[in-house]
Design a protein around this motif. Structure first.
Motif, mmCIF file in Angstrom:
data_model
loop_
_atom_site.group_PDB
_atom_site.id
_atom_site.type_symbol
_atom_site.label_atom_id
_atom_site.label_comp_id
_atom_site.label_asym_id
_atom_site.label_seq_id
_atom_site.Cartn_x
_atom_site.Cartn_y
_atom_site.Cartn_z
ATOM 1 N N GLN A 191 -22.795 -21.873 -26.111
ATOM 2 C CA GLN A 191 -23.033 -21.432 -24.733
ATOM 3 C C GLN A 191 -23.529 -19.978 -24.449
ATOM 4 O OE1 GLN A 191 -23.101 -23.454 -22.121
ATOM 5 N NE2 GLN A 191 -22.787 -25.123 -23.497
ATOM 6 N N GLU A 210 -35.701 -18.425 -27.926
ATOM 7 C CA GLU A 210 -35.043 -17.693 -29.107
ATOM 8 C C GLU A 210 -34.391 -18.700 -29.805
ATOM 9 O OE1 GLU A 210 -32.146 -14.223 -30.496
ATOM 10 O OE2 GLU A 210 -32.872 -14.380 -28.389
ATOM 11 N N ARG A 267 -31.838 -27.955 -24.337
ATOM 12 C CA ARG A 267 -30.523 -27.104 -23.871
ATOM 13 C C ARG A 267 -29.553 -27.863 -24.516
ATOM 14 N NH1 ARG A 267 -32.952 -27.298 -17.763
ATOM 15 N NH2 ARG A 267 -33.248 -25.141 -17.429
ATOM 16 N N TRP A 317 -26.039 -18.928 -25.843
ATOM 17 C CA TRP A 317 -27.494 -19.080 -26.145
ATOM 18 C C TRP A 317 -28.130 -19.588 -24.950
ATOM 19 C CZ3 TRP A 317 -30.711 -17.844 -30.635
ATOM 20 C CH2 TRP A 317 -29.852 -17.438 -31.905
ATOM 21 N N LYS A 318 -27.354 -20.134 -23.890
ATOM 22 C CA LYS A 318 -28.009 -20.799 -22.910
ATOM 23 C C LYS A 318 -29.054 -20.082 -21.983
ATOM 24 C CE LYS A 318 -24.728 -20.022 -19.219
ATOM 25 N NZ LYS A 318 -23.725 -20.710 -18.461
ATOM 26 N N ASP A 319 -29.140 -18.820 -22.256
ATOM 27 C CA ASP A 319 -30.065 -18.081 -21.429
ATOM 28 C C ASP A 319 -31.224 -17.608 -22.516
ATOM 29 O OD1 ASP A 319 -28.732 -18.228 -18.913
ATOM 30 O OD2 ASP A 319 -27.437 -16.482 -19.306
ATOM 31 N N ARG A 320 -31.078 -18.003 -23.633
ATOM 32 C CA ARG A 320 -32.098 -17.701 -24.641
ATOM 33 C C ARG A 320 -32.939 -18.903 -25.168
ATOM 34 N NH1 ARG A 320 -27.686 -14.435 -28.096
ATOM 35 N NH2 ARG A 320 -29.311 -14.602 -29.657
ATOM 36 N N LEU A 321 -33.333 -19.739 -24.263
ATOM 37 C CA LEU A 321 -33.915 -20.909 -24.858
ATOM 38 C C LEU A 321 -34.769 -20.829 -25.895
ATOM 39 C CD1 LEU A 321 -33.451 -23.049 -21.739
ATOM 40 C CD2 LEU A 321 -31.939 -22.831 -23.693
ATOM 41 N N SER A 364 -26.961 -25.832 -27.077
ATOM 42 C CA SER A 364 -25.179 -26.012 -26.947
ATOM 43 C C SER A 364 -24.512 -26.507 -27.954
ATOM 44 C CB SER A 364 -25.049 -26.857 -25.542
ATOM 45 O OG SER A 364 -23.724 -27.112 -25.313
ATOM 46 N N ILE A 398 -39.807 -21.665 -18.706
ATOM 47 C CA ILE A 398 -39.012 -20.863 -18.737
ATOM 48 C C ILE A 398 -39.319 -19.491 -18.146
ATOM 49 C CG2 ILE A 398 -37.261 -19.717 -20.364
ATOM 50 C CD1 ILE A 398 -37.406 -22.253 -22.100
ATOM 51 N N ARG A 399 -40.452 -19.054 -18.628
ATOM 52 C CA ARG A 399 -40.860 -17.736 -18.165
ATOM 53 C C ARG A 399 -41.329 -17.722 -16.975
ATOM 54 N NH1 ARG A 399 -37.946 -15.513 -21.726
ATOM 55 N NH2 ARG A 399 -39.141 -14.694 -23.917
#
Length: 169
Positions: A144, A152, A135, A146-150, A139, A113-114
């Motif tokens: 949704q 976390e 993912r 949280w989709k950019d905060r996987l 979901s 991810i990073r």
């Protein structure tokens, strides 16, 4: 053409038997379990976690497979005489039905991810399964937003007692 025999009205009734299977995670070093095999001093649960009855008895061993070991590791099982459930002991730090440690799964996802790359040493397809399942779980459980905060989301689901990388919802 033959007719089937008549149904028995007073015969023995068969009831479906449901056996509950529980996993208890214990503090144990997996290398020590591997080294000692069946001689490892597994703790006996004082009560059944299913029905709270005391007096569970040993129910043999089952082999569990973990990363870093070429052969199965003997995991102790117990059985409750009250409800009949089977209790399997497993070392902490592993998800149920997963061979890789939780820390390895999280660090693999962190690197992907990073930094956009999978770490070496673990199959890419396996790591891809973890990411897709994460993912999907985020979901389903968190929405949704949280989709950019996987990562976390991984920690949040883990804190709630949910396996963040299993395929089941």
């Amino acid at each position: 053409m033959r007719r089937p025999p008549p149904l028995r009205k007073n015969g023995p009734k068969r009831r479906a038997q449901v056996i509950l299977r529980l996993i208890l995670f214990i503090s144990a070093k997996i290398k020590e379990i591997f080294r000692l095999g069946r001689e490892y001093p597994w703790p006996r649960p004082e009560i059944c976690p299913g029905c709270r009855q005391s007096g569970v008895w040993g129910h043999g061993y089952v082999q569990g497979y973990f990363d870093g070991f070429d052969e199965g590791i003997f995991l102790k099982r117990y059985r409750c005489p009250g409800c009949g459930c089977v209790i399997r002991l497993r070392p902490k730090g592993y998800f149920s039905r997963f061979q890789a440690p939780i820390d390895t799964i999280r660090s693999s996802l962190f690197r992907r991810i990073r930094h956009g790359r999978w770490p070496p040493g673990v199959s890419r397809s396996r790591q891809g399964h973890w990411l897709r399942a994460l993912r999907r779980k985020i979901s389903a459980y968190l929405g949704q937003g949280w989709k950019d905060r996987l990562l976390e989301g991984f920690d949040h689901l883990l804190a709630r007692g949910i396996n963040p990388v299993s395929r089941s919802i």
